[in-house]
Design a protein around this motif. Sequence first.
Motif, PDB file in Angstrom:
ATOM      1  N   ALA A 170       0.849  -1.003  -0.108  1.00 27.86           N
ATOM      2  CA  ALA A 170       0.042   0.042  -0.056  1.00 27.86           C
ATOM      3  C   ALA A 170       0.801   1.344   0.193  1.00 27.86           C
ATOM      4  O   ALA A 170       0.758   1.952   0.803  1.00 27.86           O
ATOM      5  CB  ALA A 170      -0.886   0.072   1.183  1.00 27.86           C
ATOM      6  N   MET A 189      -2.076   2.539  -4.233  1.00 28.71           N
ATOM      7  CA  MET A 189      -3.365   2.917  -3.397  1.00 28.71           C
ATOM      8  C   MET A 189      -4.084   3.910  -4.516  1.00 28.71           C
ATOM      9  O   MET A 189      -5.300   3.502  -4.751  1.00 28.71           O
ATOM     10  CB  MET A 189      -3.180   3.722  -2.423  1.00 28.71           C
ATOM     11  CG  MET A 189      -2.869   2.974  -1.108  1.00 28.71           C
ATOM     12  SD  MET A 189      -3.895   1.612  -0.477  1.00 28.71           S
ATOM     13  CE  MET A 189      -5.261   2.467   0.292  1.00 28.71           C
ATOM     14  N   PRO A 207      -5.980  -3.919  -0.538  1.00 32.15           N
ATOM     15  CA  PRO A 207      -5.172  -2.887   0.038  1.00 32.15           C
ATOM     16  C   PRO A 207      -5.811  -1.759   0.417  1.00 32.15           C
ATOM     17  O   PRO A 207      -5.405  -0.824   1.104  1.00 32.15           O
ATOM     18  CB  PRO A 207      -4.147  -2.408  -1.345  1.00 32.15           C
ATOM     19  CG  PRO A 207      -5.052  -3.093  -2.292  1.00 32.15           C
ATOM     20  CD  PRO A 207      -5.925  -4.459  -1.907  1.00 32.15           C
ATOM     21  N   LEU A 208      -7.211  -1.343  -0.213  1.00 30.22           N
ATOM     22  CA  LEU A 208      -7.951  -0.312   0.243  1.00 30.22           C
ATOM     23  C   LEU A 208      -8.725  -0.566   1.553  1.00 30.22           C
ATOM     24  O   LEU A 208      -9.231   0.296   2.105  1.00 30.22           O
ATOM     25  CB  LEU A 208      -9.065  -0.266  -1.009  1.00 30.22           C
ATOM     26  CG  LEU A 208      -8.711   0.247  -2.192  1.00 30.22           C
ATOM     27  CD1 LEU A 208     -10.010   0.391  -3.412  1.00 30.22           C
ATOM     28  CD2 LEU A 208      -7.983   1.571  -2.135  1.00 30.22           C
TER      29      LEU A 208
END
Length: 228
Positions: free
Chosen positions: A57, A62, A186-187
């Motif tokens: 990330a 991102m 990753p969010l």
Amino acid sequence: MLNTLKGVPTRTFILVVTALLIIGGNCYIFTELGKEVLENEKFMIDRHAADFAENLATPLVMNFFAWITELGSIWALTGGSLILVSVLYFYKREKWRIVSFVIAMGGVTILISRLKAAFSRDRPNILEEYDGTGYSFPSGHSTASIVFYGFIMYLVIRSKLNALAKWLINIFLGILILLISFSRLPLGVHYFTDVMGGLALGLTWLVSCIAILEITLWLSGKKTKKEL
């Protein structure tokens, strides 16, 4: 029964058998995950996947996944669905494929909302900017994306494009489905098992709709030949 089977094209028969195997396997995966989710079990794979996603990330990553995840949003898929239906209607006039696609997308929307409410799994994070609201299991982005882009892959396979074009387009779409699904990690708005459950559910529904469509097309073609 045997006489009926003799009239079934080999391709259709293989498709139906393969569809049943895919549906059965993915139903099993979703059911097993669902049982554990209902019992509030903690999955080790969720923790490892979250750690892996966190290590990736960086701001650049991102931003990339924030853009990718939008391709699986309700607005993107709704707009894409309207465009695809328009193309199928005005260009191809393919009635049964339009009906099947509408059922596929409408049905998966209902399935996602009902199942999310049934499992009531809390998200790892509530982030409205990434459509990270409501319940977590199964991942709506993963489920809907595999149905939408997967149906396009089916249409590409059944098109008159050359083999190379079909391979290139479908490899791209397959990678896109995986990227949209993975983007939820990753969010920080889904667990890995949410994504797994979504892909299993979406693939089951997609293959079911396509198998029914193929059988319908075969039966309508057979009926037309009899009338001639």
